[in-house]
Design an enzyme around this catalytic site. Sequence first.
Site, PDB file in Angstrom:
ATOM      1  N   LYS A 129      85.007  25.053 -18.596  1.00  0.00           N
ATOM      2  CA  LYS A 129      85.214  23.821 -17.832  1.00  0.00           C
ATOM      3  C   LYS A 129      84.261  22.772 -18.371  1.00  0.00           C
ATOM      4  O   LYS A 129      83.156  23.101 -18.816  1.00  0.00           O
ATOM      5  CB  LYS A 129      84.910  24.043 -16.344  1.00  0.00           C
ATOM      6  CG  LYS A 129      85.550  23.024 -15.440  1.00  0.00           C
ATOM      7  CD  LYS A 129      86.998  23.406 -15.164  1.00  0.00           C
ATOM      8  CE  LYS A 129      87.744  22.379 -14.377  1.00  0.00           C
ATOM      9  NZ  LYS A 129      89.016  22.958 -13.878  1.00  0.00           N
ATOM     10  N   ASP A 169      91.709  17.656 -15.125  1.00  0.00           N
ATOM     11  CA  ASP A 169      91.253  18.109 -13.809  1.00  0.00           C
ATOM     12  C   ASP A 169      91.051  16.815 -13.002  1.00  0.00           C
ATOM     13  O   ASP A 169      91.641  15.779 -13.350  1.00  0.00           O
ATOM     14  CB  ASP A 169      89.971  18.944 -13.916  1.00  0.00           C
ATOM     15  CG  ASP A 169      89.639  19.700 -12.635  1.00  0.00           C
ATOM     16  OD1 ASP A 169      90.278  20.723 -12.368  1.00  0.00           O
ATOM     17  OD2 ASP A 169      88.753  19.250 -11.871  1.00  0.00           O
TER      18      ASP A 169
HETATM   19  P1  NDP Z   1      93.357  14.154  -9.225  1.00  0.00           P
HETATM   20  O1  NDP Z   1      92.229  13.401  -9.776  1.00  0.00           O
HETATM   21  O2  NDP Z   1      94.736  13.897  -9.715  1.00  0.00           O
HETATM   22  O3  NDP Z   1      93.402  14.012  -7.630  1.00  0.00           O
HETATM   23  C1  NDP Z   1      92.305  14.378  -6.858  1.00  0.00           C
HETATM   24  C2  NDP Z   1      92.612  14.075  -5.405  1.00  0.00           C
HETATM   25  O4  NDP Z   1      91.591  14.642  -4.588  1.00  0.00           O
HETATM   26  C3  NDP Z   1      92.624  12.588  -5.094  1.00  0.00           C
HETATM   27  O5  NDP Z   1      93.478  12.354  -4.016  1.00  0.00           O
HETATM   28  C4  NDP Z   1      91.159  12.343  -4.727  1.00  0.00           C
HETATM   29  O6  NDP Z   1      90.957  11.208  -3.900  1.00  0.00           O
HETATM   30  C5  NDP Z   1      90.842  13.599  -3.949  1.00  0.00           C
HETATM   31  N1  NDP Z   1      89.417  13.918  -4.059  1.00  0.00           N
HETATM   32  C6  NDP Z   1      88.714  14.155  -5.195  1.00  0.00           C
HETATM   33  N2  NDP Z   1      87.427  14.374  -4.914  1.00  0.00           N
HETATM   34  C7  NDP Z   1      87.312  14.260  -3.573  1.00  0.00           C
HETATM   35  C8  NDP Z   1      86.229  14.390  -2.693  1.00  0.00           C
HETATM   36  N3  NDP Z   1      84.993  14.682  -3.137  1.00  0.00           N
HETATM   37  N4  NDP Z   1      86.477  14.226  -1.362  1.00  0.00           N
HETATM   38  C9  NDP Z   1      87.733  13.933  -0.917  1.00  0.00           C
HETATM   39  N5  NDP Z   1      88.796  13.794  -1.726  1.00  0.00           N
HETATM   40  C10 NDP Z   1      88.589  13.967  -3.027  1.00  0.00           C
HETATM   41  O7  NDP Z   1      92.974  15.707  -9.431  1.00  0.00           O
HETATM   42  P2  NDP Z   1      93.918  16.987  -9.408  1.00  0.00           P
HETATM   43  O8  NDP Z   1      95.034  16.804  -8.439  1.00  0.00           O
HETATM   44  O9  NDP Z   1      94.207  17.359 -10.792  1.00  0.00           O
HETATM   45  O10 NDP Z   1      92.892  18.087  -8.849  1.00  0.00           O
HETATM   46  C11 NDP Z   1      92.796  18.420  -7.463  1.00  0.00           C
HETATM   47  C12 NDP Z   1      92.195  19.810  -7.329  1.00  0.00           C
HETATM   48  O11 NDP Z   1      93.041  20.761  -7.992  1.00  0.00           O
HETATM   49  C13 NDP Z   1      90.802  20.000  -7.936  1.00  0.00           C
HETATM   50  O12 NDP Z   1      90.095  20.935  -7.163  1.00  0.00           O
HETATM   51  C14 NDP Z   1      91.122  20.625  -9.303  1.00  0.00           C
HETATM   52  O13 NDP Z   1      90.036  21.370  -9.803  1.00  0.00           O
HETATM   53  C15 NDP Z   1      92.281  21.519  -8.928  1.00  0.00           C
HETATM   54  N6  NDP Z   1      93.147  21.951 -10.011  1.00  0.00           N
HETATM   55  C16 NDP Z   1      93.749  21.041 -10.839  1.00  0.00           C
HETATM   56  C17 NDP Z   1      94.595  21.481 -11.826  1.00  0.00           C
HETATM   57  C18 NDP Z   1      95.346  20.542 -12.691  1.00  0.00           C
HETATM   58  O14 NDP Z   1      96.162  21.016 -13.479  1.00  0.00           O
HETATM   59  N7  NDP Z   1      95.166  19.249 -12.587  1.00  0.00           N
HETATM   60  C19 NDP Z   1      94.819  22.913 -12.070  1.00  0.00           C
HETATM   61  C20 NDP Z   1      94.195  23.779 -11.099  1.00  0.00           C
HETATM   62  C21 NDP Z   1      93.376  23.288 -10.133  1.00  0.00           C
HETATM   63  P3  NDP Z   1      90.514   9.811  -4.571  1.00  0.00           P
HETATM   64  O15 NDP Z   1      91.748   9.270  -5.230  1.00  0.00           O
HETATM   65  O16 NDP Z   1      90.033   8.994  -3.434  1.00  0.00           O
HETATM   66  O17 NDP Z   1      89.422  10.127  -5.567  1.00  0.00           O
HETATM   67  O1  2IT Z   2      91.401  24.317 -12.800  1.00  0.00           O
HETATM   68  C1  2IT Z   2      92.308  24.429 -13.640  1.00  0.00           C
HETATM   69  O2  2IT Z   2      92.913  25.498 -13.817  1.00  0.00           O
HETATM   70  C2  2IT Z   2      92.671  23.242 -14.427  1.00  0.00           C
HETATM   71  N1  2IT Z   2      92.115  22.172 -14.195  1.00  0.00           N
HETATM   72  C3  2IT Z   2      93.686  23.349 -15.529  1.00  0.00           C
HETATM   73  C4  2IT Z   2      93.061  23.888 -16.783  1.00  0.00           C
HETATM   74  C5  2IT Z   2      93.961  23.867 -18.004  1.00  0.00           C
HETATM   75  O3  2IT Z   2      93.421  24.226 -19.051  1.00  0.00           O
HETATM   76  O4  2IT Z   2      95.132  23.531 -17.923  1.00  0.00           O
END
Ligand code: NDP
Ligand code: 2IT
Length: 448
Positions: A129, A169
């Site tokens: 990461k 992420d």
């Molecule tokens: P994005 O940046 O697309 O969206 C994040 C969302 O979460 C936004 O709505 C953001 O609000 C909110 N958020 C972020 N930080 C906080 C906080 N500290 N408190 C409250 N709200 C918060 O990220 P993703 O959708 O990609 O990621 C969301 C989660 O999913 C994370 O935990 C990530 O690690 C996990 N994840 C992502 C993957 C991926 O493929 N993208 C894969 C597996 C897991 P705001 O717009 O106000 O910042």
């Molecule tokens: O938390 C996760 O699994 C991710 N943010 C996606 C990682 C990836 O390599 O696609």
Amino acid sequence: MAKVQEQIESFSQGLIRRNPGEHEFHQAVNEVAENIIPFLQDRPHYQEAQILERLTEPDRIVIFRVSWEDDEGNVRTNRGYRVQHSNCIGPYKGGIRFHPSVSLSILKFLAFEQTFKNSLTGLPMGGAKGGSDFNPKGRSNREIMRFCQAFMAQLWHHIGPYTDVPAGDIGVGEREVGFMFGQYKRLTNQFVGALTGKALHFGGSLIRAEATGYGTVYMLEDMLAHRGDKIAGKTAIVSGSGNVAQYAAEKLIQLGAKVLTLSDSSGFIYDPDGITQEKLDYVKHLKGVERGRISEYAEKYSCEFHADKRPWGVEAALALPCATQNEISADDARLLIENGCIGVSEGANMPTEKQGCDFFVESKIAYAPSKAANAGGVAVSGLEMTQNSMRLSWTRDELDRRLRDIMRDIHQKCVQYGTEGDHVNYVKGANIAGFIKVADAMISTGIL
Ligand code: NDP
Ligand code: 2IT
């Protein structure tokens, strides 16, 4: 039993001593240790090889300065990181996070979880990461580009298609991956699959954007089916409104659930009529293009916006935390159960505090921890790597079918290793199934 508890306690003390102040890292490791230490009791070959001890020390951590220039000509400095946790079963693989809260503790927990998650997918990917404390909010497109280029000017030394393959992420999506890929290509003069989550026109994969959210719902579908139940007709609360939340909501809607909430860091919206596909398309535009606030949804569709609150007090059968770590406290977990919640699938990484997880497990609801529930994202990243190596691209149907099969397989592994009487403990199942593949590879490849 007392001896096992003592071992867990002493392991945890050692971890805290070696990694002072890294609370998120302690939390992630302790959750795994509580399942793995009992599992190791009659497996001396793993104990002798000190697998768990070795797995709690990342292979390598790179920390670097990222200096860049903002639109006013001011010089800005941020900190960049890459935690390469384990490459036992494949090249390091995991996302990059841009958020002001990024710290070593958070990236170490994420990299540790990633190793287990990637193992569960069945694909040959190790765990890593990275990220930066850079705050993308309010930054222009050009500032984002300059930051991504400056970040990659350091990171490129440490990655590559056979070494380490970053992706998105929080705060890193297709736009940021594109800028980082461009800089990697410029510096190395190589067009190779060194990043995933790319846009379709330069080597990206169909379904990658949808994969994490869809996969989280597929896991929920399988957990409910295992109990003779289904998603159709149920109410659901979703947190977040970014990549994962949008596509979790989309799949829930497609499968006949009524989605009541979405959130961002400013609060949550509650739409009692349910979020439709049309309303969701508005959210995708609002968040992905306009980069606006979720409160604007409440204004547009005349529903409630609860500032600075999370949605866990809203009554619903299903809950999908898709925003960030520790967004469900122990009290929130209790409230969810009291309000009749029977299924929780974690789209975000480690969104539930440890006591809350324990409570979900004890309550015997259908509860999938993040390393199982959100593995669909990195799984399709793995499929993107395969397509890049083969220089071809699969169709949407083919990829969705593969994603569906991978999630079904993860569910099955959790059932195999997590069944306790008439109940499946998915936390235990995911930890043990993820551990075995990595541990066996560590034994086969020697003491490293
Ligand atoms: P994005 O940046 O697309 O969206 C994040 C969302 O979460 C936004 O709505 C953001 O609000 C909110 N958020 C972020 N930080 C906080 C906080 N500290 N408190 C409250 N709200 C918060 O990220 P993703 O959708 O990609 O990621 C969301 C989660 O999913 C994370 O935990 C990530 O690690 C996990 N994840 C992502 C993957 C991926 O493929 N993208 C894969 C597996 C897991 P705001 O717009 O106000 O910042
Ligand atoms: O938390 C996760 O699994 C991710 N943010 C996606 C990682 C990836 O390599 O696609």
